[in-house]
Design a protein around this motif. Structure first.
Motif, mmCIF file in Angstrom:
data_model
loop_
_atom_site.group_PDB
_atom_site.id
_atom_site.type_symbol
_atom_site.label_atom_id
_atom_site.label_comp_id
_atom_site.label_asym_id
_atom_site.label_seq_id
_atom_site.Cartn_x
_atom_site.Cartn_y
_atom_site.Cartn_z
ATOM 1 N N THR A 1 11.603 3.355 0.754
ATOM 2 C CA THR A 1 12.544 3.492 1.881
ATOM 3 C C THR A 1 13.286 2.173 2.097
ATOM 4 N N SER B 1 12.369 -2.397 10.233
ATOM 5 C CA SER B 1 12.191 -0.959 10.143
ATOM 6 C C SER B 1 13.065 -0.509 8.987
ATOM 7 N N HIS C 1 0.833 -1.203 0.000
ATOM 8 C CA HIS C 1 0.000 0.000 0.000
ATOM 9 C C HIS C 1 0.869 1.256 0.000
ATOM 10 N N GLY D 1 6.773 12.477 -2.211
ATOM 11 C CA GLY D 1 7.128 11.210 -1.570
ATOM 12 C C GLY D 1 6.360 10.034 -2.134
ATOM 13 N N ILE D 2 5.745 10.230 -3.305
ATOM 14 C CA ILE D 2 4.963 9.147 -3.912
ATOM 15 C C ILE D 2 5.704 8.609 -5.138
ATOM 16 N N ASN E 1 6.658 -3.672 8.293
ATOM 17 C CA ASN E 1 7.533 -2.501 8.386
ATOM 18 C C ASN E 1 7.102 -1.526 9.492
HETATM 19 P P1 GTP Z 1 4.619 4.854 -2.431
HETATM 20 O O1 GTP Z 1 5.775 4.642 -3.311
HETATM 21 O O2 GTP Z 1 4.024 6.195 -2.603
HETATM 22 O O3 GTP Z 1 3.612 3.760 -2.515
HETATM 23 O O4 GTP Z 1 5.167 4.817 -0.895
HETATM 24 P P2 GTP Z 1 6.271 3.833 -0.321
HETATM 25 O O5 GTP Z 1 5.652 2.563 0.081
HETATM 26 O O6 GTP Z 1 7.426 3.773 -1.241
HETATM 27 O O7 GTP Z 1 6.675 4.565 1.038
HETATM 28 P P3 GTP Z 1 7.975 5.426 1.293
HETATM 29 O O8 GTP Z 1 9.167 4.580 1.325
HETATM 30 O O9 GTP Z 1 7.964 6.607 0.403
HETATM 31 O O10 GTP Z 1 7.712 5.854 2.800
HETATM 32 C C1 GTP Z 1 6.573 6.588 3.203
HETATM 33 C C2 GTP Z 1 6.845 7.271 4.530
HETATM 34 O O11 GTP Z 1 7.010 6.300 5.551
HETATM 35 C C3 GTP Z 1 8.117 8.102 4.526
HETATM 36 O O12 GTP Z 1 7.883 9.273 5.242
HETATM 37 C C4 GTP Z 1 9.115 7.218 5.238
HETATM 38 O O13 GTP Z 1 10.098 7.953 5.904
HETATM 39 C C5 GTP Z 1 8.230 6.489 6.222
HETATM 40 N N1 GTP Z 1 8.784 5.180 6.598
HETATM 41 C C6 GTP Z 1 9.186 4.211 5.757
HETATM 42 N N2 GTP Z 1 9.676 3.169 6.463
HETATM 43 C C7 GTP Z 1 9.566 3.492 7.755
HETATM 44 C C8 GTP Z 1 9.897 2.810 8.981
HETATM 45 O O14 GTP Z 1 10.409 1.697 9.014
HETATM 46 N N3 GTP Z 1 9.605 3.480 10.142
HETATM 47 C C9 GTP Z 1 9.052 4.697 10.148
HETATM 48 N N4 GTP Z 1 8.820 5.246 11.332
HETATM 49 N N5 GTP Z 1 8.734 5.364 9.031
HETATM 50 C C10 GTP Z 1 8.978 4.771 7.853
#
Ligand code: GTP
Ligand code: MG
Length: 367
Positions: free
Chosen positions: A92, A220, A85, A109-110, A184
């Motif tokens: 990340t 994480s 999702h 951030g998308i 995560n």
């Molecule tokens: P889309 O590509 O838009 O689907 O999102 P994504 O799944 O790639 O998520 P992304 O990696 O951009 O992270 C979204 C947000 O969650 C960012 O602000 C990250 O810093 C945060 N985030 C990702 N992993 C972690 C984690 O392990 N812990 C915390 N606290 N925040 C996280």
């Protein structure tokens, strides 16, 4: 002309029938309808059948599916698609694994498009395909699921199973690839791991710790916690599935994305599945063709060759190929051009016939 050749009758004969029967003056290069050709053939007493020529698509598929001898196969890195999702941490995760900061460069951030990177761990390479979690990008997720050997399903522990998590699970089930869940954001306070496990179970993904088949690894992505465990689980899964490819054959693979770059022209983001792609190779990719002019790895460093499972960007194609298009290396540029052009005119039928009786003269027919 081709009708005349197929029937073994002079073109002039056809022209005169066309004039006499249909009142139409045709030239030797004119294209006539299938029905008209049949009527002409009937006039001449020729038994004409139409057969669709083996299309470029089929030829390409044949090359793609060509079996390799078992002794030519060597272990290759797994291609792992990261699904989940929106905002659950896919980018990340890949960033932390490869020590990069892709997520910081993303608008809002998308993730907007599919991307592939390679990671090395304990001497083993793993290829990761990052996909967008946004609801609008369903097609890209399914494309990711198609090139993949296994899937990492990222589920944020604070959010649980959400619509695109469920959608991703159904892609995975449909493609029957092995899946590992990365639970995560376990660094966040007040998370309920049991609730996430329950939600997974409700989607028919039974966690190994509950007696099921799916490993759920706590991570994480932000802090780097649990990533060794995740990589080891993935390598173990890869080992179980004996992923192999023949590096010594013309390369075939898939285009993840194509785009136009101001400096470099048309750029294709490819993953090599079998064989080794090299600079100078003549390639057809969907409806595009060309020589591989330059090749870049996932750090944008120029490279000369790309063995199986390598994600690369290449330049040299005459146009931007479509995402999901297969590419194959062919013998020479002429063949690549012909195949590409044929694909651009796909649907064209070619005429073949069985002769009945020898050719007659114009006089015979006009009689
Ligand atoms: P889309 O590509 O838009 O689907 O999102 P994504 O799944 O790639 O998520 P992304 O990696 O951009 O992270 C979204 C947000 O969650 C960012 O602000 C990250 O810093 C945060 N985030 C990702 N992993 C972690 C984690 O392990 N812990 C915390 N606290 N925040 C996280
Ligand atoms: Mg992302």
């Amino acid at each position: 002309r081709s009708l005349s050749e197929a029937m073994g009758r002079p073109a002039k004969t056809i022209m005169s029938i066309m004039f006499k029967e249909f009142g139409e003056m045709v030239t030797i290069n004119q294209i006539i309808e299938e029905d008209t050709a049949l009527a002409v053939a009937m006039e001449l007493g020729v038994d004409l059948t139409f057969k669709k020529q083996k299309g470029a698509l089929e030829l390409v598929e044949e090359i793609v599916e060509q079996e390799d001898a078992p002794e030519d196969l060597v272990t290759r890195p797994p291609i792992i698609t990261v699904l989940g999702h929106v905002d659950h941490g896919k980018t990340t995760l890949v960033d932390t694994l490869r020590n990069s900061k892709v997520v910081e460069g993303e608008a809002g951030g998308i993730t907007q498009h599919i991307a592939a990177y390679q990671v090395e761990y304990n001497g083993h390479k793993l290829t990761f395909v990052d996909t967008p979690g946004h609801a609008a990008f369903s097609e890209m997720r399914s494309r990711g699921a198609n090139v993949t050997d296994m899937v990492v399903l990222v589920v944020a522990a604070d959010d649980g199973v959400m619509p695109q998590t469920a959608e991703s699970i159904s892609h995975v089930k449909a493609s029957e690839v092995p899946m590992v869940v990365a639970m995560n954001k376990i660094d966040l306070p007040d998370i309920n791991e049991q609730k996430v496990l329950q939600e997974l179970t409700a989607q028919n993904v039974l966690p190994a710790e509950w007696g099921g088949e799916t490993e759920v690894v706590r991570v994480s992505a932000l802090k780097g916690t649990g990533l060794d465990n995740l990589l080891e689980t993935l390598l173990l899964t890869a080992e179980l599935h004996e992923l192999k490819a023949n590096p010594n054959r013309p390369a075939v693979g898939v285009c993840l994305e194509g785009f136009r770059d101001e400096g470099r022209g048309s750029v294709a983001w490819l993953i090599v599945q079998k064989g080794t792609l090299r600079i100078g190779d003549a390639v057809i990719c969907g409806k595009s063709y060309g020589y591989i002019r330059a090749m870049y790895d996932d750090q944008d460093q120029q490279i000369e060759e790309a063995p199986p499972s390598t994600p690369i960007k290449v330049t040299g194609l005459d146009s931007v190929p479509g995402a999901g298009d297969h590419f194959v290396v062919v013998g020479d540029i002429e063949q690549a051009r012909e195949l590409a052009e044929e694909r651009r005119h796909e649907g064209r039928t070619d005429v073949l016939s069985r002769h009945s009786g020898g050719p007659r003269t114009l006089d015979d027919i006009l009689g």
